[in-house]
Scaffold this active site. Structure first.
Site, mmCIF file in Angstrom:
data_model
loop_
_atom_site.group_PDB
_atom_site.id
_atom_site.type_symbol
_atom_site.label_atom_id
_atom_site.label_comp_id
_atom_site.label_asym_id
_atom_site.label_seq_id
_atom_site.Cartn_x
_atom_site.Cartn_y
_atom_site.Cartn_z
ATOM 1 N N GLU A 181 60.177 -21.550 -2.092
ATOM 2 C CA GLU A 181 59.723 -21.779 -0.717
ATOM 3 C C GLU A 181 60.898 -22.050 0.226
ATOM 4 O O GLU A 181 60.866 -22.962 1.043
ATOM 5 C CB GLU A 181 58.733 -22.954 -0.671
ATOM 6 C CG GLU A 181 57.489 -22.688 -1.495
ATOM 7 C CD GLU A 181 56.421 -23.763 -1.374
ATOM 8 O OE1 GLU A 181 55.265 -23.390 -1.182
ATOM 9 O OE2 GLU A 181 56.758 -24.953 -1.479
ATOM 10 N N ASP A 221 49.071 -23.787 -7.948
ATOM 11 C CA ASP A 221 49.480 -24.922 -7.117
ATOM 12 C C ASP A 221 48.374 -25.954 -6.928
ATOM 13 O O ASP A 221 47.758 -25.994 -5.865
ATOM 14 C CB ASP A 221 49.934 -24.401 -5.739
ATOM 15 C CG ASP A 221 50.673 -25.458 -4.951
ATOM 16 O OD1 ASP A 221 51.033 -26.479 -5.536
ATOM 17 O OD2 ASP A 221 50.898 -25.242 -3.740
ATOM 18 N N GLU A 240 45.917 -32.528 -1.733
ATOM 19 C CA GLU A 240 46.228 -31.432 -0.809
ATOM 20 C C GLU A 240 45.148 -30.355 -0.787
ATOM 21 O O GLU A 240 44.840 -29.809 0.268
ATOM 22 C CB GLU A 240 47.574 -30.810 -1.213
ATOM 23 C CG GLU A 240 47.932 -29.569 -0.427
ATOM 24 C CD GLU A 240 49.270 -28.957 -0.839
ATOM 25 O OE1 GLU A 240 49.980 -29.549 -1.672
ATOM 26 O OE2 GLU A 240 49.597 -27.881 -0.307
HETATM 27 C C1 GCU Z 1 52.863 -26.859 -2.315
HETATM 28 C C2 GCU Z 1 52.801 -27.652 -1.045
HETATM 29 C C3 GCU Z 1 54.146 -27.816 -0.408
HETATM 30 C C4 GCU Z 1 55.138 -28.359 -1.431
HETATM 31 C C5 GCU Z 1 55.143 -27.477 -2.652
HETATM 32 C C6 GCU Z 1 55.996 -28.011 -3.773
HETATM 33 O O1 GCU Z 1 53.143 -25.530 -2.048
HETATM 34 O O2 GCU Z 1 51.931 -27.017 -0.146
HETATM 35 O O3 GCU Z 1 54.018 -28.685 0.680
HETATM 36 O O4 GCU Z 1 56.416 -28.437 -0.884
HETATM 37 O O5 GCU Z 1 53.841 -27.372 -3.165
HETATM 38 O O6 GCU Z 1 55.413 -28.521 -4.735
HETATM 39 O O7 GCU Z 1 57.200 -27.920 -3.732
#
Ligand code: GCU
Length: 654
Positions: free
Chosen positions: A273, A346, A374
């Site tokens: 990400e 996730d 979440e």
């Molecule tokens: C999910 C979440 C993110 C977080 C990511 C992670 O995608 O939405 O906010 O940073 O997990 O676990 O790194």
């Protein structure tokens, strides 16, 4: 830690004789801050439970008080294992808590107070326990500016502005709460880390927290941003093979250890990400992790996350971590742990266990769970998560071990749900998830039912009727959420970004796997993600015995059905009901389940304090409305694709 006053036989038993807590004498022991914390907690808890002031006595003072029942702390008994184990035994003078180290005495004290708080009689209590896992950690996704990623309980509890000069009592209560359930490590900052947390000014602040939490057996860790040598170190690279980079991290580690001698180590989210990582320089995850592990040396641990996915993998996001990490088995340094989310996508309301569990026998693998909800309705929807975590822990990996066994050399991490809200967790019932996480990391063989009962008795009321009803409600709650959000193994249908509320129709976001339509794959003919050999073949990432459990849609647990199979709407279950009919029934069951929870809760009005009762009733009302929203929006969308009428008998209740 409420220690609500006892009543009836339990009170009579506790108050038969005046009570005293005996602090050991001799050597350095009496001044030990952990033993002091244990004795203080016993004094506080016993006084509150018994309604009488309980005294603290030194060893020899206590011997002279023949009329007293004495709780004695013996914290240097070599016959008890190290690492937090304890034994609680009846004695001629009252009760003994035995341990080989002060931290065992603290855990034993909390265990005794828990048993009493549940309503057990002092004279019936005896137990020996040892934590199953070495690491029992909270991961805070807290940012230095006080915001919390995926936090639904207010802002961060860490007041970096006033630290290190001021330490709020709140930080001590936080440590007490954690120690009471066995948590022994805390990562204070977000995995999407700011390099600023590694600057000297933050190290000084962290030191203050570390000093405050040390008596409670809690070690501090930092999420480390992999590009820190570039961001704050004045280097133009963060390549793990560059000697200047390695030297920078080594100096940084030395600087931290000079301030915090028991610093736990670094948690790293790399090449996921948009986070920087070794992949930016053509290096592997093992290359990056090992360079940091070398900087820490035997002093600490690198916890490297396996949660990776990138835009390059369009076939099946669920396969990416396995593809990247399984080949690295055996390549990580001894002080590296790989932290793997419970499922391959996730933190969905339901996922099969992650295929990396059991598949890396030469790597220490830790389980990452998400305590903050979440994808399960934030803090307004009631969902007790212990049944979900048990499903994962108890799963046989097919590699000869259950998940609980496979993570034994490491432990469990939970993404914290703690914030500045007065109730700590955003809702009263979300405290149960913090509680259950810690208890399971201590002993994964505990049943979800026991945890629900323990928590309900300590939090609300010890009345058996109340505990039975409320724990039953808690135990069903996660399945109810899975039913109205993502029944039959569907996943990731939440609105994009914030993940609250339904949006299965979204299909136009630039990256395929950001779109709910990527996960459900529904069209006029059918629904579900084909992960069989004819599809993405994610089944092949599991050991054959595990894969076999999900290979045949006719013979599998239907709760995972559409995770693994794409099926026509008119596909029929062995009992003759169609997929469409069953899907709609599941949505209905979810909505009916919330209505049922409302009824159960309403039935106990007046048995607990009015304010907390009303808070929960309000949230259940929100949950009821939104469960209906989830069901109606989802069904309407599926109907827009399949043009099928609502099956008979599934009319939504008014
Ligand atoms: C999910 C979440 C993110 C977080 C990511 C992670 O995608 O939405 O906010 O940073 O997990 O676990 O790194």
């Amino acid at each position: 830690l409420r220690y609500a006053p006892l009543e009836g036989p339990a009170l009579a038993d506790l108050t038969r004789r005046p009570l005293a807590v005996q602090i050991p004498v001799g050597g350095a022991i009496p001044d030990n801050p952990t033993i002091r914390a244990a004795a203080d907690e016993l004094q506080k808890g016993l006084s509150s439970l018994s309604g009488r002031q309980v005294s603290l006595m030194k060893g020899h003072d206590a011997e002279t008080r023949a009329d007293h029942a004495i709780i004695r702390l013996h914290c240097a008994r070599s016959e008890i294992a190290a690492g937090g184990a304890f034994s609680i035994r009846q004695s001629s003078r009252g009760l003994d808590i035995l341990a080989s180290e002060p931290i065992g005495c603290l855990y034993g004290s909390f265990s005794l107070l828990r048993a009493l708080s549940e309503g057990m009689r002092l004279s019936d209590i005896g137990r020996s326990e040892a934590p199953r896992y070495p690491l029992r950690m909270l991961n805070h996704w807290d940012n230095p500016d006080g915001s919390v990623e995926r936090g639904y309980a207010g802002s961060s509890i860490f007041d970096w502005w006033k630290l290190p000069d001021h330490l709020d009592q709140w930080m001590i209560d936080y440590a007490r709460a954690n120690a009471s359930i066995g948590i022994n490590g805390v990562v204070v900052n977000n995995v999407n880390a700011s390099a600023m947390m590694l600057e000297p000014r933050y190290i000084a602040r962290l030191k203050r927290l570390a000093d405050a939490w040390r008596p409670y057996g809690i070690r501090v860790y930092l999420s480390a941003r992999f590009s820190a040598p570039r961001d704050i170190g004045g280097l133009e690279t963060a390549d793990p093979f560059d000697p200047r980079v390695a030297a920078w991290w080594k100096d940084k580690a030395d600087e931290i250890y000079a301030a915090i001698p028991d610093f736990g180590g670094f948690l790293v989210k790399a090449n996921s990400e948009g986070q920087p990582g070794p992949g930016d320089y053509g290096r592997t995850h093992a290359d990056g992790a090992n360079m940091l592990a070398h900087a820490l040396g035997p002093r600490g641990t690198v916890i490297w996350r396996a949660f990776v996915y990138s835009e390059h993998d369009e076939a099946d996001r669920a396969r990416q971590a396995f593809a990247e990490f399984a080949p690295l088995d055996g390549q990580f340094a001894d002080n590296v742990i790989l932290q793997v989310k419970n499922g391959p996508i996730d933190f969905q309301p339901r996922e099969p266990f992650h295929p990396l569990f059991g598949a890396m026998p030469d790597t220490r693998v830790m389980l990452e769970t998400q305590i903050t909800k979440e994808y399960l309705g934030f803090s307004t929807h009631l969902a007790f998560l212990a049944p979900m975590w048990k499903e994962v822990l108890d799963a046989p990996t097919g590699h000869g071990k259950t998940v609980a066994e496979a993570i034994a050399p490491a432990g469990m991490a939970g993404v914290a749900n703690i914030g500045s809200d007065r109730n700590w967790s955003g809702s009263h019932f979300d405290q149960a998830n913090w509680y259950a996480f810690g208890r399971l990391a201590w002993d994964p063989s505990l049943s979800a039912e026991q945890l629900a009962r323990e928590w309900a008795a300590q939090t609300w009321s010890r009345e058996e009727g109340f505990v039975a009803d409320i724990s039953a409600m808690m135990l069903g709650s996660r399945e109810i959420v899975a039913d109205y959000m993502t029944p039959l193994g569907l996943a990731h249908l939440m609105a994009t970004g914030h993940h609250y509320g339904p949006a299965p129709w979204v299909c136009d976001l630039p990256r395929p796997e950001w779109n709910p339509c990527y996960y459900h794959r529904a069209d006029r003919q059918g629904i579900g993600f084909d992960r069989t050999p004819g599809g993405s073949n994610a089944l092949a990432d599991y050991a054959p015995i595990a894969a076999a459990r999900w290979a045949d849609p006719d013979r599998m647990d239907s709760r995972y059905l559409l995770w693994f199979h794409h099926l026509p709407w008119d596909w029929t279950f062995p009992d003759g009901t169609s997929l469409w009919q069953t899907l709609v029934q599941r949505y209905d069951a979810g909505v009916a389940g919330v209505a049922q929870m409302q009824q159960v809760w309403a039935g106990h009005e007046g048995e607990i304090d009015a304010r907390r009762h009303a808070d929960v009733a309000d949230f259940l009302k929100i949950q009821r409305r939104e469960a209906q929203w989830w069901r109606d929006a989802s069904i309407a969308y599926w109907q827009s694709l399949n043009s099928l009428p609502l099956p008979d008998g599934t009319r939504p209740p008014a």
